[in-house]
Design an enzyme around this catalytic site. Structure first.
Site, PDB file in Angstrom:
ATOM      1  N   HIS A 275       0.856  -1.272  -0.028  1.00  0.00           N
ATOM      2  CA  HIS A 275      -0.008   0.024  -0.103  1.00  0.00           C
ATOM      3  C   HIS A 275       0.727   1.181   0.022  1.00  0.00           C
ATOM      4  CE1 HIS A 275       0.844  -1.062   4.074  1.00  0.00           C
ATOM      5  NE2 HIS A 275       0.439  -0.073   4.441  1.00  0.00           N
ATOM      6  N   ARG A 285      -3.112  15.967   5.024  1.00  0.00           N
ATOM      7  CA  ARG A 285      -4.050  14.806   5.306  1.00  0.00           C
ATOM      8  C   ARG A 285      -3.408  14.359   6.639  1.00  0.00           C
ATOM      9  NH1 ARG A 285      -2.952   9.373   4.779  1.00  0.00           N
ATOM     10  NH2 ARG A 285      -4.774   8.011   4.847  1.00  0.00           N
TER      11      ARG A 285
END
Length: 346
Positions: A275, A285
């Site tokens: 990932h 973020r």
């Protein structure tokens, strides 16, 4: 963003940015050159584990195991961590990252964290694809749960509440995954303690060339399992059916992913999936990750005969990962620990 609080990415990695300019045609749009499908991870309601009906409980456990086999990732609701704690954690996390960069690099003086907890960028990066445009506090649970810490403020108390509840959740999920393999193992309770597990507070600043740089470069996690609390911005992507897919944010859920150690222990039944995090050109973020890790001398051995992986200690595994990253710029991971028989068939 406030230049006083942001890490000096441009100054530190000027040579890598110069390579982009001189070699623009070759790597332009590196991360966005494919159509990205956004999907929702399997959603599991853990309230079912409290049902009086044993069929409902077993179905929930089976769903957890199935998602760990097919996806390596899933998300949970009714997980036992209150929305109030999560909101406070995000608020305190944002305030922490707003501190001046100089203060963050002196984390042991200003925040009573262990020296080296604050990390940013990629020290070993030799090309732009190895650069992670992010900063993080990588905090051992012992720093958070220490009763003699003088940092008895809102940040430390909120992290302590989160760490205590998320540790319980991690042990519950690990026990379920072991049980569904037919092994009611004490491995996790005996070896994954507060002095071996940790939290990682992440921030991904806006990136001026987001199509070229990862927020966090592709990798698998080196632990048993990871529990992630992320905001609404999105950016997490994972490999499914040999394609990168974007994970649709769900602020009401926690994301769980299987790590390398669980894949090795389960003999490849549970999947530790590659990932990454992509950057955003305009919006920052935040995420918080909990890592269920054993002591360094814990020996990882398959619970199934004819193991694909040879036995190894967690320390040996970490040393190999570190050496590969320093020498090659990237992690190799479990393929380094295949048995001779497994290597011969690949």
């Amino acid at each position: 963003m406030n230049s006083i609080s942001d890490p000096p990415f441009h100054e530190a990695y000027k040579s890598l940015f110069d390579k982009i300019i001189s070699n623009n045609e070759e790597i332009n749009g590196l991360l966005n050159n494919e159509v990205m499908v956004e999907c929702e991870l399997p959603l599991i309601n853990l309230k079912s584990l409290e049902e009086s009906d044993p069929v409902a409980r077993e179905e929930c456990k089976s769903t957890i195991a199935r998602a760990s086999q097919q996806w390596g990732f899933f998300q949970v609701i009714n997980h036992g961590i209150s929305s109030e704690i999560l909101k406070r954690l995000r608020c305190e996390q944002e305030k922490l990252f707003r501190k001046p960069f100089h203060d963050k690099t002196k984390e042991d003086e200003f925040f009573n964290f262990s020296a080296g907890s604050y990390r940013w960028g990629s020290p070993t990066a030799t090309c732009i694809t190895q650069l992670s445009w992010s900063e993080a506090f990588h905090i051992p649970l012992t720093d958070i749960l220490s009763s003699n810490s003088s940092s008895s403020n809102s940040l430390s108390s909120t992290m302590e509440q989160f760490a205590t509840t998320v540790s319980t959740l991690a042990q519950t999920l690990a026990d379920i995954l072991a049980e569904k393999m037919g092994h009611k193992s004490t491995l996790f309770k005996e070896n994954c303690l507060s002095n071996t597990c940790y939290l990682r507070l992440n921030r991904y600043p806006p990136c001026p060339i987001a199509s070229e740089i990862h927020g966090l470069m592709p990798h698998t996690d080196s632990d048993f399992l990871t529990i992630l609390y992320q905001d609404h911005v999105g950016g997490l992507q994972l490999v499914k059916d040999m394609k990168w897919i974007a994970v649709k944010p769900n602020p009401d859920a926690l994301i769980i992913n299987i790590g390398d150690l669980f894949q090795a222990w389960s003999n490849g039944v549970y999947k530790s999936v590659e990932h990454r995090v992509v950057t955003n050109p305009k919006v920052e973020r935040f995420s918080t990750a909990y890592f269920l890790c054993p002591s360094n001398d814990t020996v990882i051995e398959s619970c199934i005969e004819a193991s694909v992986y040879r036995k190894f200690s967690f320390q040996e595994y970490k040393n190999q990962v570190r050496d590969d990253v320093q020498r090659l710029g990237t992690k190799i991971g479990l393929p380094r620990f295949l048995t001779y028989e497994a290597t011969a068939t690949t």
